[in-house]
Design an enzyme around this catalytic site. Structure first.
Site, PDB file in Angstrom:
ATOM      1  CD  GLU A   1      67.254  -9.085 107.026  1.00  0.00           C
ATOM      2  OE1 GLU A   1      67.318 -10.073 106.417  1.00  0.00           O
ATOM      3  OE2 GLU A   1      65.285  -9.496 107.709  1.00  0.00           O
TER       4      GLU A   1
ATOM      5  CG  HIS B   1      71.492  -5.156  75.605  1.00  0.00           C
ATOM      6  ND1 HIS B   1      71.822  -4.908  74.342  1.00  0.00           N
ATOM      7  CD2 HIS B   1      72.321  -5.736  75.886  1.00  0.00           C
ATOM      8  CE1 HIS B   1      72.721  -5.504  74.290  1.00  0.00           C
ATOM      9  NE2 HIS B   1      73.402  -5.846  74.937  1.00  0.00           N
TER      10      HIS B   1
ATOM     11  CE  LYS C   1      58.080 -10.329 110.404  1.00  0.00           C
ATOM     12  NZ  LYS C   1      59.206 -10.658 110.856  1.00  0.00           N
TER      13      LYS C   1
HETATM   14  O1  PA5 Z   1      67.649 -12.956 108.585  1.00  0.00           O
HETATM   15  C1  PA5 Z   1      67.175 -12.584 108.946  1.00  0.00           C
HETATM   16  O2  PA5 Z   1      67.050 -12.835 109.983  1.00  0.00           O
HETATM   17  C2  PA5 Z   1      65.911 -12.654 108.246  1.00  0.00           C
HETATM   18  O3  PA5 Z   1      65.772 -13.013 106.743  1.00  0.00           O
HETATM   19  C3  PA5 Z   1      64.962 -14.101 108.163  1.00  0.00           C
HETATM   20  O4  PA5 Z   1      65.288 -15.180 107.715  1.00  0.00           O
HETATM   21  C4  PA5 Z   1      63.204 -14.016 107.709  1.00  0.00           C
HETATM   22  O5  PA5 Z   1      62.507 -13.187 108.172  1.00  0.00           O
HETATM   23  C5  PA5 Z   1      62.820 -15.384 107.912  1.00  0.00           C
HETATM   24  O6  PA5 Z   1      62.877 -15.579 109.290  1.00  0.00           O
HETATM   25  P1  PA5 Z   1      62.216 -17.351 110.312  1.00  0.00           P
HETATM   26  O7  PA5 Z   1      63.107 -17.772 109.685  1.00  0.00           O
HETATM   27  O8  PA5 Z   1      62.380 -16.618 111.989  1.00  0.00           O
HETATM   28  O9  PA5 Z   1      61.240 -17.767 109.027  1.00  0.00           O
END
Ligand code: PA5
Length: 447
Positions: free
Chosen positions: A287, A308, A422
């Site tokens: 990310e 394996h 989303k």
């Molecule tokens: O690293 C990030 O920003 C994302 O992975 C969020 O942690 C994830 O989308 C969850 O978001 P939230 O904590 O707002 O529910």
């Protein structure tokens, strides 16, 4: 000490390739420390450990104590950065056969809100029937659909089973100070709550209450975890020479490989307890770096299990990969291979050896074979799997990620790409406010 050995990448990069990156790595470290780089409003994670408020740790431990006293099961609801850090640490430290329970004195920790599977939620709610369970609702935005949906179901069930008053005692929210539905709900219902700092993004939040509360509830020593991270903070500071800074070494090695055409990094472990640490690492690097049409693709394997299956691909598939192995020096328990009179399985050559010795030879044999097969190898050695060393490892990976992202030339602290699915999902589900998108997407599907 956590050690990084990158000697097995040298023949895959130009001579002096890692050293050549030093000026860029130094600039990246300086940008992080001065707060002058892209995404600088999200670098609060850098000093979470050294600047840890003792009162916050006390309060996390007090809340964990209340939950531990009142619950046989605790469901941690969260997704991505609001879930993977806690799960990674709990599983790395837990007994492999007690489903996240350290021992009988600790509540069982389960996870929800990280998928939208009806079967998962049905089976979870069935399992919780008649049990004294608590919920830790974790969401920085407070509006994440996966988590909110699971929390709605679990909250109802908890209130029905325990009554609203007791439910209030065993439901905790970890969210933004002011914004989002999770904050509104926590304040209205009078839940205990913790704040996720504004300047810490989800995937960098394991050393905030997001990770620390579930880890403390599971019975682990969060002070040692924080101490480990704080010590690694010192080892990776701008005053440390780049070739002694493990985060800088790791970032340099992987970027040198990326520039030599190695586009996929496979994080491998030889301890199944590290499976979720790899999941956390994949989110952290994936990310943070995968943007602007750039970035190393982070993948992971559990060895020797996956030798394996994926072992064939790694040995002989397309040569665009490199491997980073997490090697654990000292295991916790002792099991010797027994001698057998009949030796029907032919294993007497191993009799009297520790199982870990066999595992270590599998590790070394794999490294040699993969390097021979054209797969560069970085090895990260961790002395032991305990709170302190896991704390060090977490911080090392976080700092390495910040440095690596800047060297790559991206903002490692945003994630604009995760919004696309989303928007489509909300439009398809008819969420208020998405009418225009809904029309567009329906005509696209039909047409
Ligand atoms: O690293 C990030 O920003 C994302 O992975 C969020 O942690 C994830 O989308 C969850 O978001 P939230 O904590 O707002 O529910």
């Amino acid at each position: 000490m956590i050690r990084i050995d990158y000697s097995q990448i040298q023949s895959f990069i130009p001579a002096g390739g890692v050293k050549a990156l030093e000026p860029e790595v130094k600039n990246a470290i300086a940008a992080l420390e001065k707060g002058s780089g892209a995404g600088n409003d999200f670098i609060g994670w850098m000093n979470l450990a050294s600047g840890m408020d003792k009162a916050l740790l006390d309060s996390i431990e007090d809340t964990a104590g209340i939950i531990r006293e009142n619950c046989e099961v605790v469901v941690v609801a969260g997704i991505g950065g609001s879930y993977l850090g806690a799960r990674a640490v709990i599983e790395a430290l837990s007994n492999s056969f007690s489903q996240c329970i350290k021992d009988d004195r600790n509540p069982q920790i389960l996870f929800a809100g990280h998928n939208i599977s009806e079967d998962y939620l049905f089976e979870l709610t069935e399992y919780l029937k008649g049990k004294k369970f608590g919920i830790i609702n974790i969401s920085k935005s407070g509006t994440t659909t996966e988590t909110a949906l699971a929390f709605r179901l679990l909250k109802k069930q908890c209130e029905q089973q325990l009554g609203k008053e007791t439910a209030r005692k065993v439901i905790v929210a970890i969210t933004d100070a002011k914004r989002g539905a999770a904050r509104v709900c926590a304040d209205k219902e009078g839940y205990r709550s913790f704040i996720i700092p504004d300047n810490v993004g989800g995937r960098f939040s394991v050393l905030t209450p997001v990770g620390l509360l579930p880890i403390a509830i599971a019975g682990f020593d969060i002070r040692q975890l924080v101490k480990g991270a704080a010590d690694m903070e010192l080892r990776t500071g701008s005053d440390v020479p780049v070739d002694e800074n493990p985060a800088a070494i790791y970032a340099s090695a992987r970027n040198a490989l990326y520039r030599s055409g190695k586009k996929i990094e496979i994080l491998a472990n030889f301890q199944p307890k590290l499976h979720y640490l790899s999941e956390w690492w994949k989110q952290l690097y994936g990310e943070s770096e995968g943007k602007d049409n750039k970035g190393i693709f982070p993948a992971s394997v559990d060895f020797s299990t996956d030798l394996h299956s994926m072992g064939q691909w790694i040995q002989e598939g397309e040569r665009t990969i490199f491997e980073t192995v997490i090697s654990v020096d000292q295991v916790q328990h002792s099991v010797l291979v027994p001698f057998d009179e009949e030796n029907l399985d032919g294993l007497n050559f191993l009799a009297g050896k520790h199982v870990d010795e066999v595992n270590k030879m599998a590790e070394l044999g794999t490294q040699l074979a993969h390097v021979d097969g054209g797969v560069p190898n970085i090895r990260i050695t961790v002395p032991q799997l305990n709170e302190y060393w896991i704390g060090q490892l977490i911080y090392m990976f976080e700092k390495g990620c910040g440095i690596s992202g800047y060297v790559l030339g991206v903002n490692p602290f945003n994630q604009p790409g995760v919004e696309a699915y989303k928007k489509n999902m909300f439009a398809l589900l008819g969420k208020p406010g998405y009418e225009e998108e809904s029309k567009k997407i329906l005509s696209r599907i039909k047409g």
